[in-house]
Motif scaffolding. Structure first.
Motif, PDB file in Angstrom:
ATOM      1  N   ASP A   1       0.798  -1.219   0.000  1.00  0.00           N
ATOM      2  CA  ASP A   1       0.000   0.000   0.000  1.00  0.00           C
ATOM      3  C   ASP A   1       0.834   1.274   0.000  1.00  0.00           C
ATOM      4  O   ASP A   1       0.289   2.361  -0.053  1.00  0.00           O
ATOM      5  CB  ASP A   1      -0.970  -0.004   1.180  1.00  0.00           C
ATOM      6  CG  ASP A   1      -0.253  -0.135   2.520  1.00  0.00           C
ATOM      7  OD1 ASP A   1       0.841  -0.718   2.564  1.00  0.00           O
ATOM      8  OD2 ASP A   1      -0.804   0.332   3.519  1.00  0.00           O
ATOM      9  N   ILE A   2       2.153   1.176   0.020  1.00  0.00           N
ATOM     10  CA  ILE A   2       3.018   2.352  -0.019  1.00  0.00           C
ATOM     11  C   ILE A   2       3.386   2.621  -1.476  1.00  0.00           C
ATOM     12  O   ILE A   2       4.025   1.813  -2.130  1.00  0.00           O
ATOM     13  CB  ILE A   2       4.304   2.154   0.809  1.00  0.00           C
ATOM     14  CG1 ILE A   2       3.960   1.923   2.276  1.00  0.00           C
ATOM     15  CG2 ILE A   2       5.212   3.369   0.664  1.00  0.00           C
ATOM     16  CD1 ILE A   2       5.144   1.584   3.141  1.00  0.00           C
ATOM     17  N   LYS A   3       2.974   3.778  -1.981  1.00  0.00           N
ATOM     18  CA  LYS A   3       3.289   4.169  -3.356  1.00  0.00           C
ATOM     19  C   LYS A   3       4.723   4.682  -3.398  1.00  0.00           C
ATOM     20  O   LYS A   3       5.145   5.423  -2.517  1.00  0.00           O
ATOM     21  CB  LYS A   3       2.321   5.263  -3.801  1.00  0.00           C
ATOM     22  CG  LYS A   3       2.573   5.761  -5.197  1.00  0.00           C
ATOM     23  CD  LYS A   3       1.605   6.866  -5.550  1.00  0.00           C
ATOM     24  CE  LYS A   3       1.971   7.467  -6.889  1.00  0.00           C
ATOM     25  NZ  LYS A   3       1.163   8.639  -7.193  1.00  0.00           N
ATOM     26  N   ARG A   4       5.457   4.280  -4.430  1.00  0.00           N
ATOM     27  CA  ARG A   4       6.838   4.738  -4.605  1.00  0.00           C
ATOM     28  C   ARG A   4       6.936   5.473  -5.932  1.00  0.00           C
ATOM     29  O   ARG A   4       6.437   4.997  -6.943  1.00  0.00           O
ATOM     30  CB  ARG A   4       7.795   3.561  -4.582  1.00  0.00           C
ATOM     31  CG  ARG A   4       7.975   3.013  -3.188  1.00  0.00           C
ATOM     32  CD  ARG A   4       8.915   1.829  -3.165  1.00  0.00           C
ATOM     33  NE  ARG A   4       9.265   1.450  -1.821  1.00  0.00           N
ATOM     34  CZ  ARG A   4       8.452   0.905  -0.942  1.00  0.00           C
ATOM     35  NH1 ARG A   4       7.209   0.699  -1.274  1.00  0.00           N
ATOM     36  NH2 ARG A   4       8.857   0.578   0.255  1.00  0.00           N
ATOM     37  N   SER A   5       7.590   6.632  -5.907  1.00  0.00           N
ATOM     38  CA  SER A   5       7.779   7.389  -7.135  1.00  0.00           C
ATOM     39  C   SER A   5       9.108   8.129  -7.086  1.00  0.00           C
ATOM     40  O   SER A   5       9.730   8.242  -6.040  1.00  0.00           O
ATOM     41  CB  SER A   5       6.613   8.355  -7.357  1.00  0.00           C
ATOM     42  OG  SER A   5       6.350   9.117  -6.210  1.00  0.00           O
TER      43      SER A   5
ATOM     44  N   GLU B   1       1.909  20.490  -2.041  1.00  0.00           N
ATOM     45  CA  GLU B   1       1.547  19.260  -1.314  1.00  0.00           C
ATOM     46  C   GLU B   1       0.696  19.602  -0.107  1.00  0.00           C
ATOM     47  O   GLU B   1       1.117  20.354   0.766  1.00  0.00           O
ATOM     48  CB  GLU B   1       2.799  18.500  -0.878  1.00  0.00           C
ATOM     49  CG  GLU B   1       2.521  17.206  -0.158  1.00  0.00           C
ATOM     50  CD  GLU B   1       1.700  16.246  -0.982  1.00  0.00           C
ATOM     51  OE1 GLU B   1       0.573  15.918  -0.557  1.00  0.00           O
ATOM     52  OE2 GLU B   1       2.172  15.825  -2.050  1.00  0.00           O
TER      53      GLU B   1
ATOM     54  N   TRP C   1       3.934  15.722   5.323  1.00  0.00           N
ATOM     55  CA  TRP C   1       5.133  15.150   4.732  1.00  0.00           C
ATOM     56  C   TRP C   1       6.364  15.527   5.541  1.00  0.00           C
ATOM     57  O   TRP C   1       6.347  16.481   6.302  1.00  0.00           O
ATOM     58  CB  TRP C   1       5.296  15.586   3.273  1.00  0.00           C
ATOM     59  CG  TRP C   1       5.525  17.064   3.113  1.00  0.00           C
ATOM     60  CD1 TRP C   1       4.567  18.022   2.997  1.00  0.00           C
ATOM     61  CD2 TRP C   1       6.780  17.746   3.089  1.00  0.00           C
ATOM     62  NE1 TRP C   1       5.150  19.261   2.885  1.00  0.00           N
ATOM     63  CE2 TRP C   1       6.505  19.128   2.945  1.00  0.00           C
ATOM     64  CE3 TRP C   1       8.100  17.344   3.178  1.00  0.00           C
ATOM     65  CZ2 TRP C   1       7.518  20.087   2.878  1.00  0.00           C
ATOM     66  CZ3 TRP C   1       9.102  18.298   3.118  1.00  0.00           C
ATOM     67  CH2 TRP C   1       8.806  19.653   2.961  1.00  0.00           C
TER      68      TRP C   1
ATOM     69  N   GLU D   1      14.334   5.252   3.325  1.00  0.00           N
ATOM     70  CA  GLU D   1      12.969   4.735   3.470  1.00  0.00           C
ATOM     71  C   GLU D   1      12.738   4.221   4.889  1.00  0.00           C
ATOM     72  O   GLU D   1      11.645   4.365   5.432  1.00  0.00           O
ATOM     73  CB  GLU D   1      12.705   3.631   2.453  1.00  0.00           C
ATOM     74  CG  GLU D   1      12.615   4.150   1.043  1.00  0.00           C
ATOM     75  CD  GLU D   1      12.173   3.100   0.048  1.00  0.00           C
ATOM     76  OE1 GLU D   1      11.583   2.083   0.455  1.00  0.00           O
ATOM     77  OE2 GLU D   1      12.410   3.303  -1.152  1.00  0.00           O
TER      78      GLU D   1
ATOM     79  N   VAL E   1       2.081   6.534   3.299  1.00  0.00           N
ATOM     80  CA  VAL E   1       1.342   6.198   2.086  1.00  0.00           C
ATOM     81  C   VAL E   1       2.145   6.381   0.805  1.00  0.00           C
ATOM     82  O   VAL E   1       1.812   5.790  -0.217  1.00  0.00           O
ATOM     83  CB  VAL E   1       0.019   6.990   1.977  1.00  0.00           C
ATOM     84  CG1 VAL E   1      -0.934   6.573   3.073  1.00  0.00           C
ATOM     85  CG2 VAL E   1       0.244   8.473   1.995  1.00  0.00           C
ATOM     86  N   GLU E   2       3.194   7.209   0.852  1.00  0.00           N
ATOM     87  CA  GLU E   2       3.986   7.424  -0.367  1.00  0.00           C
ATOM     88  C   GLU E   2       5.421   7.782  -0.012  1.00  0.00           C
ATOM     89  O   GLU E   2       5.664   8.496   0.952  1.00  0.00           O
ATOM     90  CB  GLU E   2       3.379   8.535  -1.216  1.00  0.00           C
ATOM     91  CG  GLU E   2       4.060   8.727  -2.552  1.00  0.00           C
ATOM     92  CD  GLU E   2       3.364   9.729  -3.447  1.00  0.00           C
ATOM     93  OE1 GLU E   2       3.906   9.986  -4.542  1.00  0.00           O
ATOM     94  OE2 GLU E   2       2.303  10.264  -3.081  1.00  0.00           O
TER      95      GLU E   2
ATOM     96  N   ILE F   1       8.729   9.371  -2.035  1.00  0.00           N
ATOM     97  CA  ILE F   1       9.199  10.007  -3.266  1.00  0.00           C
ATOM     98  C   ILE F   1      10.715  10.139  -3.189  1.00  0.00           C
ATOM     99  O   ILE F   1      11.236  10.742  -2.259  1.00  0.00           O
ATOM    100  CB  ILE F   1       8.568  11.401  -3.454  1.00  0.00           C
ATOM    101  CG1 ILE F   1       7.047  11.306  -3.457  1.00  0.00           C
ATOM    102  CG2 ILE F   1       9.077  12.044  -4.736  1.00  0.00           C
ATOM    103  CD1 ILE F   1       6.339  12.640  -3.409  1.00  0.00           C
TER     104      ILE F   1
ATOM    105  N   CYS G   1       8.678  11.635   2.538  1.00  0.00           N
ATOM    106  CA  CYS G   1       7.714  10.698   3.108  1.00  0.00           C
ATOM    107  C   CYS G   1       6.359  11.409   3.191  1.00  0.00           C
ATOM    108  O   CYS G   1       6.282  12.495   3.746  1.00  0.00           O
ATOM    109  CB  CYS G   1       8.124  10.294   4.513  1.00  0.00           C
ATOM    110  SG  CYS G   1       9.889  10.026   4.748  1.00  0.00           S
TER     111      CYS G   1
END
Length: 68
Positions: free
Chosen positions: A8-12, A21, A25, A31, A46-47, A49, A60
């Protein structure tokens, strides 16, 4: 838990604009530090970057846990 069990953790990758934003964050060095920050804040990670900018290349993104 391993990273593979947390889908469920989006990586970009790419640029991050802190002015646009709206979610909570923080910048971090890794990470793993994101996970520690989330635990300390009592929020869900949740994400992640990867901006590749030094000295803190990871952004984060956090959200509150949903009410259960």
């Amino acid at each position: 838990m391993t990273e593979e069990s947390k889908p469920d953790i989006k990586r970009s990758k790419g640029k991050f604009d802190p002015l646009t934003e709206t979610r909570d964050w923080s910048a971090a060095a890794s990470e793993e530090r994101c996970r520690r920050l989330a635990k300390r804040k009592g929020k869900r990670l949740v994400e992640i970057i990867d901006t590749e900018d030094e000295p803190l290349p990871i952004i984060c993104i956090f959200e509150d846990y949903p009410d259960e």
